[in-house]
Design an enzyme around this catalytic site. Structure first.
Site, PDB file in Angstrom:
ATOM      1  N   ILE A   1      -0.852  -4.635  -5.382  1.00  0.00           N
ATOM      2  CA  ILE A   1      -0.322  -4.039  -4.164  1.00  0.00           C
ATOM      3  C   ILE A   1      -0.963  -2.671  -4.043  1.00  0.00           C
ATOM      4  O   ILE A   1      -0.987  -1.894  -5.006  1.00  0.00           O
ATOM      5  CB  ILE A   1       1.221  -3.949  -4.205  1.00  0.00           C
ATOM      6  CG1 ILE A   1       1.772  -3.306  -2.913  1.00  0.00           C
ATOM      7  CG2 ILE A   1       1.708  -3.201  -5.417  1.00  0.00           C
ATOM      8  CD1 ILE A   1       3.299  -3.316  -2.849  1.00  0.00           C
ATOM      9  N   SER A   2      -1.551  -2.375  -2.883  1.00  0.00           N
ATOM     10  CA  SER A   2      -2.286  -1.122  -2.708  1.00  0.00           C
ATOM     11  C   SER A   2      -1.357   0.082  -2.788  1.00  0.00           C
ATOM     12  O   SER A   2      -0.155  -0.014  -2.519  1.00  0.00           O
ATOM     13  CB  SER A   2      -2.990  -1.111  -1.345  1.00  0.00           C
ATOM     14  OG  SER A   2      -3.921  -2.155  -1.246  1.00  0.00           O
ATOM     15  N   GLN A   3      -1.932   1.223  -3.145  1.00  0.00           N
ATOM     16  CA  GLN A   3      -1.149   2.453  -3.175  1.00  0.00           C
ATOM     17  C   GLN A   3      -0.649   2.750  -1.763  1.00  0.00           C
ATOM     18  O   GLN A   3      -1.288   2.398  -0.763  1.00  0.00           O
ATOM     19  CB  GLN A   3      -1.973   3.615  -3.719  1.00  0.00           C
ATOM     20  CG  GLN A   3      -3.053   4.127  -2.781  1.00  0.00           C
ATOM     21  CD  GLN A   3      -3.892   5.238  -3.396  1.00  0.00           C
ATOM     22  OE1 GLN A   3      -5.003   4.992  -3.814  1.00  0.00           O
ATOM     23  NE2 GLN A   3      -3.349   6.443  -3.435  1.00  0.00           N
TER      24      GLN A   3
END
Length: 219
Positions: free
Chosen positions: A65-67
């Site tokens: 999950i991207s920042q």
């Protein structure tokens, strides 16, 4: 040992101010969406204490999950006003699709890995975003039956901008995608369709995404 209770709402608000506003995210629709979506419901339970930290997190199957900042930056680049139809490529845990669902009229999301697609549907339902339509398939080819889209957001790095995705943009629509000729390092691009044959290109910053696997991605 039981995890100590956390005020996720307070952590979410702090994330919006410290990670987004201070880095230049100004679109109020993006900030409201990021402040609304419970990110802790889209990460593995044993990592919930890191849900609002300033880095990506593993979600299984070799994916992440991207920042928060990158999610916000990509959402802002779409310039959504609320009446758009959006395609999200690389559903992952469903977090970005939920953010986009707060900003657009309709959201379609594609995930190549069946286990993640099923988990994303569960996460979205549990978080109150069951209106997002999730499909398991080759995201590099888009979702032709649902096209055209006013926005397409790709959370995986491609070797080049897929023609299939460009063709599924409406005139005036935007495609936000990481592109690079090597795995693990890309340049974030925004492609805007100006007419049937004309596309403008804007570059943002260097990013690191998992590869976009598929017919018009990495084999």
């Amino acid at each position: 040992m039981r995890e100590p209770s956390r005020d996720y709402g307070a952590l979410r608000n702090l994330m919006v101010q410290d990670q987004l506003v201070r880095r230049g995210i100004t679109d109020q629709r993006v900030l409201r969406a990021m402040g609304r979506v419970p990110r802790e419901l889209f990460v593995p339970e044993h990592l919930r204490h890191e849900a609002y930290d300033d880095h990506p997190l593993p979600i299984g199957q070799g994916q992440t999950i991207s920042q928060p900042y990158i999610v916000a930056l990509m959402a802002e680049a779409l310039e959504l006003k609320g009446r758009e139809r959006v395609l999200d490529i690389g559903t992952g845990s469903g977090y970005a699709a939920a953010v986009l669902a707060c900003m657009a009229l309709e959201v379609f999301s594609m995930e190549k890995i069946p286990e993640l697609a099923r988990q994303a549907e569960n996460n979205l339902r549990d978080a109150g975003f069951s209106q997002v339509r999730v499909r398991c398939g080759d995201g590099s080819l888009g979702w032709p039956e649902a096209a055209p889209f006013d926005g397409i957001c790709v959370a995986a790095g491609a070797p080049a901008v897929p023609d299939a995705l460009k063709e599924q943009l409406s005139v005036g629509g935007r495609l936000v995608i990481p592109v690079g000729q090597e795995h693990g390092l890309q340049r974030l691009l925004c492609i805007t369709r100006r007419s049937d044959q004309r596309f403008d290109r804007k570059e943002y910053c260097d990013v690191r995404f998992v590869p976009l696997l598929g017919q018009e991605g990495w084999s």
